[in-house]
Motif scaffolding. Structure first.
Motif, PDB file in Angstrom:
ATOM      1  N   LEU A  11     -50.793  20.144  27.545  1.00 11.24           N
ATOM      2  CA  LEU A  11     -50.786  18.951  28.384  1.00 11.24           C
ATOM      3  C   LEU A  11     -52.170  18.757  28.970  1.00 11.24           C
ATOM      4  N   ASN A  12     -52.605  17.528  29.045  1.00 14.56           N
ATOM      5  CA  ASN A  12     -53.867  17.216  29.717  1.00 14.56           C
ATOM      6  C   ASN A  12     -53.576  17.097  31.209  1.00 14.56           C
ATOM      7  N   VAL A  13     -54.107  18.027  32.010  1.00 15.14           N
ATOM      8  CA  VAL A  13     -53.704  18.091  33.417  1.00 15.14           C
ATOM      9  C   VAL A  13     -54.916  18.166  34.338  1.00 15.14           C
ATOM     10  N   SER A  14     -54.696  17.787  35.582  1.00 13.43           N
ATOM     11  CA  SER A  14     -55.601  18.146  36.673  1.00 13.43           C
ATOM     12  C   SER A  14     -54.842  19.126  37.560  1.00 13.43           C
ATOM     13  N   TRP A  15     -55.594  19.881  38.354  1.00 12.87           N
ATOM     14  CA  TRP A  15     -54.987  20.956  39.146  1.00 12.87           C
ATOM     15  C   TRP A  15     -55.252  20.738  40.625  1.00 12.87           C
ATOM     16  N   ILE A  16     -54.296  21.168  41.438  1.00 10.73           N
ATOM     17  CA  ILE A  16     -54.485  21.284  42.880  1.00 10.73           C
ATOM     18  C   ILE A  16     -54.101  22.712  43.252  1.00 10.73           C
ATOM     19  N   PHE A  17     -55.103  23.507  43.657  1.00 12.76           N
ATOM     20  CA  PHE A  17     -54.853  24.896  44.052  1.00 12.76           C
ATOM     21  C   PHE A  17     -54.724  24.955  45.569  1.00 12.76           C
ATOM     22  N   ILE A  18     -53.612  25.469  46.039  1.00 15.51           N
ATOM     23  CA  ILE A  18     -53.350  25.542  47.478  1.00 15.51           C
ATOM     24  C   ILE A  18     -53.259  27.008  47.892  1.00 15.51           C
ATOM     25  N   ASP A  19     -54.253  27.469  48.637  1.00 13.12           N
ATOM     26  CA  ASP A  19     -54.313  28.866  49.065  1.00 13.12           C
ATOM     27  C   ASP A  19     -54.127  29.825  47.894  1.00 13.12           C
ATOM     28  N   SER A  20     -54.834  29.544  46.813  1.00  8.71           N
ATOM     29  CA  SER A  20     -54.713  30.389  45.631  1.00  8.71           C
ATOM     30  C   SER A  20     -56.044  30.426  44.894  1.00  8.71           C
ATOM     31  N   GLU A  21     -56.212  31.439  44.068  1.00  8.64           N
ATOM     32  CA  GLU A  21     -57.372  31.513  43.183  1.00  8.64           C
ATOM     33  C   GLU A  21     -57.165  30.562  42.011  1.00  8.64           C
ATOM     34  N   LYS A  22     -58.266  30.128  41.410  1.00 10.05           N
ATOM     35  CA  LYS A  22     -58.159  29.273  40.223  1.00 10.05           C
ATOM     36  C   LYS A  22     -57.572  30.082  39.066  1.00 10.05           C
ATOM     37  N   HIS A  23     -56.788  29.416  38.223  1.00  6.97           N
ATOM     38  CA  HIS A  23     -56.076  30.087  37.139  1.00  6.97           C
ATOM     39  C   HIS A  23     -56.892  30.090  35.852  1.00  6.97           C
ATOM     40  N   LYS A  24     -56.623  31.058  34.996  1.00  6.69           N
ATOM     41  CA  LYS A  24     -57.354  31.195  33.728  1.00  6.69           C
ATOM     42  C   LYS A  24     -57.171  29.995  32.813  1.00  6.69           C
ATOM     43  N   LEU A  25     -56.085  29.239  32.969  1.00 13.09           N
ATOM     44  CA  LEU A  25     -55.830  28.075  32.119  1.00 13.09           C
ATOM     45  C   LEU A  25     -56.589  26.835  32.571  1.00 13.09           C
ATOM     46  N   LEU A  26     -57.314  26.944  33.672  1.00 12.67           N
ATOM     47  CA  LEU A  26     -58.027  25.783  34.207  1.00 12.67           C
ATOM     48  C   LEU A  26     -59.012  25.200  33.196  1.00 12.67           C
ATOM     49  N   CYS A  27     -59.802  26.055  32.571  1.00 11.70           N
ATOM     50  CA  CYS A  27     -60.819  25.642  31.595  1.00 11.70           C
ATOM     51  C   CYS A  27     -61.704  24.550  32.179  1.00 11.70           C
ATOM     52  N   ASP A  28     -61.815  23.409  31.492  1.00 12.02           N
ATOM     53  CA  ASP A  28     -62.685  22.328  31.958  1.00 12.02           C
ATOM     54  C   ASP A  28     -61.931  21.221  32.686  1.00 12.02           C
ATOM     55  N   SER A  29     -60.690  21.484  33.053  1.00 11.63           N
ATOM     56  CA  SER A  29     -59.898  20.466  33.747  1.00 11.63           C
ATOM     57  C   SER A  29     -60.458  20.195  35.138  1.00 11.63           C
ATOM     58  N   THR A  30     -60.220  19.002  35.644  1.00 13.36           N
ATOM     59  CA  THR A  30     -60.606  18.695  37.017  1.00 13.36           C
ATOM     60  C   THR A  30     -59.676  19.427  37.975  1.00 13.36           C
ATOM     61  N   TYR A  31     -60.180  19.715  39.162  1.00 21.20           N
ATOM     62  CA  TYR A  31     -59.334  20.414  40.116  1.00 21.20           C
ATOM     63  C   TYR A  31     -59.778  20.163  41.544  1.00 21.20           C
ATOM     64  N   GLN A  32     -58.872  20.447  42.467  1.00 30.62           N
ATOM     65  CA  GLN A  32     -59.150  20.464  43.892  1.00 30.62           C
ATOM     66  C   GLN A  32     -58.607  21.777  44.433  1.00 30.62           C
TER      67      GLN A  32
END
Length: 382
Positions: free
Chosen positions: A347-368
């Motif tokens: 799935l083409n996703v963006s991420w929102i991490f809340i009180d957590s470390e970034k995940h290995k699946l993040l790759c080049d996806s956008t995130y907050q």
């Protein structure tokens, strides 16, 4: 105050000094090392940074760092050597160190170095009594405000918090022997800020501006999930308030996401701490919130988990509209443990991490990333 307070503040002061050296560098590609030979260095200079908020200046207080600098000078006479220090009774100027003063500072160690070495060292040495902690901070903020993409002092404070976190991680996450990982250039920092694809909210902003201003600024920059795009909301070890627990927060976020939704709305994807997953799912089922968990409690099926929901459009005047009438599920939800078993998302996703470390699946996806908000505050954010 205990020693831990001063040790932490001294580390923060050193990070501030490093950031200042990088930002004020006239060469955008000049490589500056952090805590390598000494606290800050590049091809032209070596700086020892000492922050002594509660101490008065005495010769013995600066003896050890000056001896370290002399030893480094003996190995490499091409660079300038600087002791950059703060004492509560002495700050804001550069001391002209004579041979007599140097020998007073060295005390009983003075005979370890011959006169030629000491005189040569003094020709390459500066003893700088720095600005106050606050003045150095303000100086960095003014420099950040000169960036063409910085529009206010609030944004400068935000950029400052991002860069301090970036430099701190270079020190904390890399052993001293990993020299290449403890280096930074001005261009590197500016590119990091200017990418425009990351929004990170950090506690250092809150510490400076206060909780209300932190939340106000965060809300002005936070990008809510776009309804027709896939978004993963990854919950870590967040604080649950008395009025809003994790399960009710998830449910309300889903309700807000589907409010006046069109038929192309994409279900949000929630990653829940392992110890909370049953509570959250049970609550959603009780509230008639349809979910897709890929049968994770039986045998996780990633293909089913990633499959789109079956939707019906609303009818109006005998014609189909673009509004959503029904959907087979409103949220995808799995535990952190299940996510860790996935090797690749389809799935083409963006991420929102809340009180957590970034995940290995993040790759080049956008995130907050969002830290230090409780569930009640997060609900107001979404």
């Amino acid at each position: 105050m205990d020693g831990g307070y001063y040790a932490i503040k001294g580390f923060e002061y050193q990070i501030d000094k490093t950031l200042s050296e990088v930002l004020f560098s006239s060469n955008d590609e000049s490589v500056i090392g952090i805590e390598q030979i000494q606290d800050v260095n590049n091809g032209d200079y070596v700086i020892q940074v000492k922050y002594k908020e509660a101490a008065k200046l005495t010769p013995s207080a600066i003896r050890k760092p000056i001896i370290q600098l002399i030893n480094e000078f003996i190995l490499d006479k091409s660079r300038n050597y600087i002791l950059y220090c703060y004492f509560f009774d002495t700050n804001g100027y550069t001391e002209n160190v004579s041979i007599d003063l140097l020998e007073t500072i060295l005390g009983k160690e003075k005979d370890k170095f011959d006169g030629t070495v000491k005189n040569s060292f003094l020709s390459k040495f500066n003893l700088c009594f720095s600005e106050t902690f606050q003045n150095q901070f303000q100086s960095v903020l003014r420099k950040l405000q000169e960036l063409n993409f910085c529009n206010s002092k609030d944004e400068a404070i935000y950029f400052y918090s991002v860069l301090v976190d970036y430099l701190r991680k270079k020190v904390v996450n890399n052993p001293p022997d990993q020299v290449s990982s403890r280096q930074v250039t001005k261009n590197e920092l500016l590119n990091y800020l200017n990418k425009g694809r990351k929004v990170t909210f950090l506690s250092s902003y809150k510490e400076y501006r206060g909780e209300q201003e932190y939340f106000k600024f965060l809300k002005s920059r936070f990008k809510k999930p776009i309804k027709n795009q896939n978004t993963i909301i990854f919950f870590g070890d967040l604080v649950e308030s008395d009025s809003c627990n994790l399960q009710s927060l998830v449910h309300q976020i889903v309700k807000n996401h589907y409010h006046r939704a069109t038929h192309d709305v994409k279900p949000l994807i929630f990653i829940i701490p392992d110890e909370k997953i049953i509570e959250v799912k049970s609550y959603l089922i009780k509230e008639n919130c349809l979910l897709n968990d890929g049968y994770e409690t039986i045998l996780f099926n990633q293909k089913y988990f990633e499959s789109p929901p079956i939707i019906n459009k609303k009818m109006s005047g005998g014609k189909l509209t673009s509004s959503l009438s029904k959907t087979s599920f409103e949220a995808r939800i799995i535990s952190n443990l299940t996510l860790d078993k996935i090797t690749e998302l389809n799935l083409n996703v963006s991420w929102i991490f809340i009180d957590s470390e970034k995940h290995k699946l993040l790759c080049d996806s956008t995130y907050q990333t969002i830290n230090n908000l409780n569930t009640e505050q997060l609900l107001k954010l979404f």
